[in-house]
Design an enzyme around this catalytic site. Structure first.
Site, short mmCIF file in Angstrom:
data_model
loop_
_atom_site.label_atom_id
_atom_site.label_comp_id
_atom_site.label_asym_id
_atom_site.label_seq_id
_atom_site.Cartn_x
_atom_site.Cartn_y
_atom_site.Cartn_z
N GLY A 184 9.52 -20.91 1.53
CA GLY A 184 9.20 -21.28 0.26
C GLY A 184 10.01 -20.55 -0.86
O GLY A 184 10.63 -20.78 -1.64
N HIS A 185 9.67 -19.13 -0.61
CA HIS A 185 10.38 -17.96 -1.62
C HIS A 185 11.91 -18.22 -1.31
O HIS A 185 12.56 -18.08 -2.38
CB HIS A 185 9.90 -16.63 -1.20
CG HIS A 185 8.32 -16.51 -1.40
ND1 HIS A 185 7.49 -16.27 -0.70
CD2 HIS A 185 7.59 -16.41 -2.62
CE1 HIS A 185 6.29 -16.00 -1.14
NE2 HIS A 185 6.41 -16.29 -2.33
N GLN A 241 -4.60 -10.08 -11.49
CA GLN A 241 -4.76 -11.77 -11.29
C GLN A 241 -5.76 -11.81 -10.26
O GLN A 241 -6.07 -12.81 -9.88
CB GLN A 241 -3.40 -12.27 -11.12
CG GLN A 241 -2.61 -12.03 -9.90
CD GLN A 241 -1.42 -12.76 -10.00
OE1 GLN A 241 -0.58 -12.33 -10.45
NE2 GLN A 241 -1.27 -13.81 -9.33
N LYS A 259 3.83 -25.15 -5.46
CA LYS A 259 2.65 -25.05 -4.89
C LYS A 259 1.73 -24.36 -5.63
O LYS A 259 0.53 -25.02 -5.60
CB LYS A 259 2.84 -24.07 -3.67
CG LYS A 259 1.99 -23.32 -3.02
CD LYS A 259 1.42 -24.08 -2.01
CE LYS A 259 0.21 -23.17 -1.33
NZ LYS A 259 -0.20 -22.11 -2.23
N SER A 290 2.53 -20.57 2.41
CA SER A 290 1.80 -19.66 1.48
C SER A 290 1.70 -18.42 2.28
O SER A 290 1.43 -18.30 3.49
CB SER A 290 0.27 -20.37 1.27
OG SER A 290 -0.59 -19.45 0.84
O1 PAF Z 1 2.85 -16.68 -7.73
C1 PAF Z 1 2.83 -15.39 -7.56
O2 PAF Z 1 3.06 -14.85 -6.59
C2 PAF Z 1 2.27 -14.66 -8.53
O3 PAF Z 1 1.04 -15.23 -9.44
C3 PAF Z 1 3.36 -14.23 -9.74
C4 PAF Z 1 3.97 -15.35 -10.42
C5 PAF Z 1 4.44 -13.60 -9.05
C6 PAF Z 1 2.67 -13.22 -10.94
O4 PAF Z 1 2.02 -12.10 -10.35
#
Ligand code: PAF
Length: 279
Positions: free
Chosen positions: A36-37, A61, A150, A186
């Site tokens: 995905g990345h 986060q 996603k 994921s």
């Molecule tokens: O989706 C992610 O991997 C993270 O939430 C992000 C956007 C890199 C911010 O840390």
């Protein structure tokens, strides 16, 4: 691929690229990269001259310290994948490079967006996302920012952040990549046992059921049947709902425009989210 750990070095490098008239595409990640990345890198390479990826497991986060500690960090494999995808620059800062000691995450006016669904189940999560994405955008100042569908609510939050803070980057939302059996890719899939992975297949089954049967049942019936599909000893549902994909306001009917079905479950101890656009 250039590997940089200091923001000053990245700013310096990118100033030179911008002054040559090169456009910059940026994808922020927390590593544990998957196809995905890589699809984001490929998309960025098609429309930008220089592609920058960041890998930074952003502590602010995570509302759960165990989740942060367990987050997979296969750095050498990530580097190999980015080199094969011909990414130009990897920015991989230490926590001390991105945060002052005891820094409190920023809050922007996200209206209702930060309080519902992911915002409700992961209090403070979007403050952390907004804080780190603002810092990264200030450093990279990309022409285009590539993010994955996603994390749909995160896409809505980042769109709002870019608008509110007047960043010049266009936000490109790229489709979710799935395994052949439907499981959305994921980084957290790495944490699933075989049995949990089998149970996790029910997530995409429930979503596709709603998409396919949308003309045949009322919204309540669809959600009830989707919850039935999700029933499993290993699955605990946090939410499954049909929402407006920009505001995350719950849809009241199946005929609303811009709808998505969004879901979050625990599969064993692993929290997974997924979504599908319904039009
Ligand atoms: O989706 C992610 O991997 C993270 O939430 C992000 C956007 C890199 C911010 O840390």
């Amino acid at each position: 691929m250039l590997l940089l750990k200091q923001s000053a070095d990245l700013i310096n490098y990118l100033e030179k690229q911008h002054s040559k008239g090169f456009s910059v595409g940026f994808l922020p990640t927390m590593g544990a990269l998957h196809l995905g990345h890589i699809s984001l890198v490929e998309k960025a390479k098609k429309s930008c001259d220089v592609v920058v990826c960041s890998i930074f497991v952003n502590p602010t986060q995570f509302n759960n310290p165990t989740d942060l500690a367990k987050y997979p960090r296969p750095f050498s494999k990530d580097v190999e994948m980015l080199i094969s995808a011909e990414c130009d620059v990897l920015f991989h800062p230490e926590v001390g490079e991105m945060y002052f000691e005891h820094e409190v995450p920023k809050q922007i006016n996200l209206a209702g967006l930060a309080k519902v669904y992911e915002g409700f189940y992961r209090p403070g999560h979007f403050d952390g996302v907004v804080t780190i994405v603002s810092k990264l955008l200030e450093i990279v100042n990309p022409n285009e920012l590539f993010i994955g569908q996603k994390d749909l609510q995160q896409c809505a939050v980042i769109n709002k952040l870019v608008l509110e803070k007047g960043f010049k980057s266009s936000v490109v939302i790229c489709p979710t990549v799935r395994e052949k059996d439907g499981l959305a890719l994921s980084s957290r899939n790495l944490l699933l046992s075989d049995n949990e992975r089998t149970a996790a297949l029910k997530i995409s089954k429930a979503l596709f059921f709603i998409k396919e049967e949308i003309q045949n049942y009322s919204l309540d019936e669809l959600l009830f049947k989707a919850q039935d599909i999700l029933i499993d000893d290993l699955i605990t549902i946090e939410y499954i709902d049909v929402v407006n994909r920009n505001t995350f306001i719950k849809s009241s009917s199946v005929t609303d425009n811009g709808k998505a079905v969004v879901v979050a479950v625990f599969c064993g101890k692993v929290r997974l989210i997924d979504n599908l656009f319904l039009d």
